[in-house]
Design an enzyme around this catalytic site. Structure first.
Site, PDB file in Angstrom:
ATOM      1  N   PHE A 146       0.865  -1.181   0.000  1.00  0.00           N
ATOM      2  CA  PHE A 146       0.000   0.000   0.000  1.00  0.00           C
ATOM      3  C   PHE A 146       0.898   1.226   0.000  1.00  0.00           C
ATOM      4  O   PHE A 146       1.580   1.514   0.984  1.00  0.00           O
ATOM      5  CB  PHE A 146      -0.940   0.051   1.194  1.00  0.00           C
ATOM      6  CG  PHE A 146      -1.869   1.237   1.122  1.00  0.00           C
ATOM      7  CD1 PHE A 146      -3.027   1.180   0.367  1.00  0.00           C
ATOM      8  CD2 PHE A 146      -1.557   2.425   1.766  1.00  0.00           C
ATOM      9  CE1 PHE A 146      -3.873   2.285   0.252  1.00  0.00           C
ATOM     10  CE2 PHE A 146      -2.398   3.536   1.665  1.00  0.00           C
ATOM     11  CZ  PHE A 146      -3.550   3.454   0.902  1.00  0.00           C
ATOM     12  N   ASP A 233       9.592   3.152   1.766  1.00  0.00           N
ATOM     13  CA  ASP A 233       8.378   3.937   2.011  1.00  0.00           C
ATOM     14  C   ASP A 233       8.094   3.890   3.507  1.00  0.00           C
ATOM     15  O   ASP A 233       7.527   2.940   4.027  1.00  0.00           O
ATOM     16  CB  ASP A 233       7.206   3.360   1.222  1.00  0.00           C
ATOM     17  CG  ASP A 233       5.915   4.147   1.450  1.00  0.00           C
ATOM     18  OD1 ASP A 233       5.880   4.998   2.361  1.00  0.00           O
ATOM     19  OD2 ASP A 233       4.926   3.898   0.731  1.00  0.00           O
ATOM     20  N   LYS A 274       2.897  11.686   6.809  1.00  0.00           N
ATOM     21  CA  LYS A 274       2.078  11.505   8.012  1.00  0.00           C
ATOM     22  C   LYS A 274       2.656  12.224   9.228  1.00  0.00           C
ATOM     23  O   LYS A 274       2.520  13.438   9.349  1.00  0.00           O
ATOM     24  CB  LYS A 274       1.871  10.010   8.279  1.00  0.00           C
ATOM     25  CG  LYS A 274       1.025   9.313   7.205  1.00  0.00           C
ATOM     26  CD  LYS A 274       0.636   7.917   7.630  1.00  0.00           C
ATOM     27  CE  LYS A 274      -0.102   7.159   6.532  1.00  0.00           C
ATOM     28  NZ  LYS A 274      -1.414   7.711   6.197  1.00  0.00           N
TER      29      LYS A 274
END
Length: 425
Positions: A146, A233, A274
């Site tokens: 994801f 990531d 984030k």
């Protein structure tokens, strides 16, 4: 109706259903305030937040240092675009590159934007430095990944919900099994056009899958041997979530080098988002050394809001909070307690199949099918009992509280989880 009008939960949900696109399936709770590890709904009920906005709020809701940095900068200068310099971006770039151990930072806004940036960067490096023929570069990715929901990213997703009816898809990606070094080796050896390997240090959305010990280090070594870029990531796993500043923590000047975690791995390209802003503002970044980042020239890539003064101020404050409050060390210690307590509970309760995770990124696997509603129904009961969490992939519940949580609060939450599952019917 004005922006200051107070809404009931029922009214707020109705407005979203009537006027908003139905691209999410939220738990039916309307939040109106947050502080630290707590949130309150429109009627004033208090909850523990065990999702942390998908790990964006690692520093806790409305951390005063982060909010103060945002407010003060907003009163001074909000946006210049990159048509001009501003007096905050350079300070932020120096702060972050020195902290994480890279030469350059390319600022963006969201995680998906940062992933897209890393893909473009890797391809351009492949053509101009590695010497792959133009338009032939391929990037290895992992199954069940994801990385976001843009058209390019869903092109290499195998989630049918995110992917179906959004084609045609972007070419240039090779999918291999996650945590399988043999598959990676075969892909590297069979294709001379590989530019990069894009990987999540822990697959969060897939159900908090933690790879085998040494997997990341071995994968990086394989990539280096084939002159292939290793792209980490860390949008979800970064910024202390897994008990280290980075899940791939290596060669950085972080003051918390003694915190535990995976073996040190230095990514060639690092993707952050984030909690880079503590959840206060959209901030993401791609970091790399000069021999990679210097392929980007004026006009190749950009963003009107990327690198704006507010984002720079907020990100520096957010990173300072992580260091000042030793959040990586706290996440590591509390994560061990959480997994030990829930693993022991799993031995006594047939509804809990297993517990896995690292730091304060954890998952409980419910003993039912992925198509069942059991995990969702348990989350509804948890909500009733004052704790907010959400399932991922049907029968898996992800538990990821803000890293400012203390042991007393954690034990209270563990008690709520045990009580809810025990009484669940």
């Amino acid at each position: 109706m004005t922006v200051l009008d107070k809404l009931t939960s029922e009214e707020a949900i109705a407005l979203e259903n009537n006027y908003g696109a139905h691209n999410y399936h939220p738990l039916p709770v309307v939040l109106s305030r947050g502080e630290g590890v707590y949130v309150w709904d429109a009627e004033g009920k208090k909850y523990y937040d065990f999702l942390s906005a998908y790990s964006a709020v690692n520093q806790g809701h409305c951390h005063p240092k982060i909010i103060d940095a945002m407010v003060q900068q907003a009163k001074t200068l909000t946006l210049t675009s990159r048509a001009f310099y501003n007096d905050m971006l350079g300070k932020y770039e120096k702060f972050a590159t020195q902290l994480f151990g890279f030469d350059k930072l390319l600022p963006m806004n969201t995680g998906a934007e940062a992933v897209e940036t890393a893909l473009k960067l890797a391809r351009k490096w492949a053509y101009e430095v590695k010497g792959i023929d133009e338009n032939n570069a391929e990037i290895i990715v992992c199954e069940n990944n994801f990385h976001g929901r843009t058209t390019t990213i869903i092109s290499f997703s195998n989630d049918p919900v995110a992917r179906k009816n959004f084609g045609p898809y972007t070419k240039g990606f090779i999918k291999i099994e996650y945590d399988n070094l043999q598959s990676l080796q075969e892909a590297l050896e069979s294709n001379q056009n590989i530019a990069a390997f894009l990987v999540e240090p822990i697959q969060g959305e897939a159900g908090v899958y933690v790879p085998s010990e040494g997997y990341l280090a071995a994968a990086k070594k394989m990539c280096a041997a084939h002159n292939v870029l290793f792209i980490a990531d860390e949008v979800q796993t970064g910024i202390a979530r897994t008990g280290r500043l980075l899940a791939t923590c290596g060669n950085c000047s972080c003051e918390e080098k003694n915190c535990s975690g995976t073996p040190e791995v230095k990514a060639d390209i690092l993707i952050l988002g984030k909690a880079l802003s503590g959840g206060a503002y959209p901030v993401s970044a791609v970091l790399a050394n000069n021999h990679i980042m210097d392929v980007i020239q004026p006009g190749n890539h950009g963003s009107t809001f990327g690198g704006n003064p507010i984002a720079a101020a907020v990100a520096m404050a957010a990173l300072e909070v992580v260091a000042d409050e030793k959040l990586a060390i706290n996440a590591d210690a509390l994560g061990i307690i959480f997994r030990e307590e829930l693993a022991a509970f799993a031995n006594e309760n047939d509804l809990v199949k297993s517990v896995r995770g690292k730091g304060l990124l954890n998952a409980v696997l419910i003993n039912d099918t992925e198509e069942s509603s059991t995990a969702w129904d348990i989350c509804m009961k948890l909500k009733d009992n004052g704790l907010l969490a959400k399932p991922t992939h049907g029968n898996i519940i992800r538990f990821a509280p803000p890293l400012v949580m203390n042991k007393e609060q954690l034990m209270d939450c563990i008690s709520i989880i045990k009580k809810t599952i025990t009484e669940f019917k």
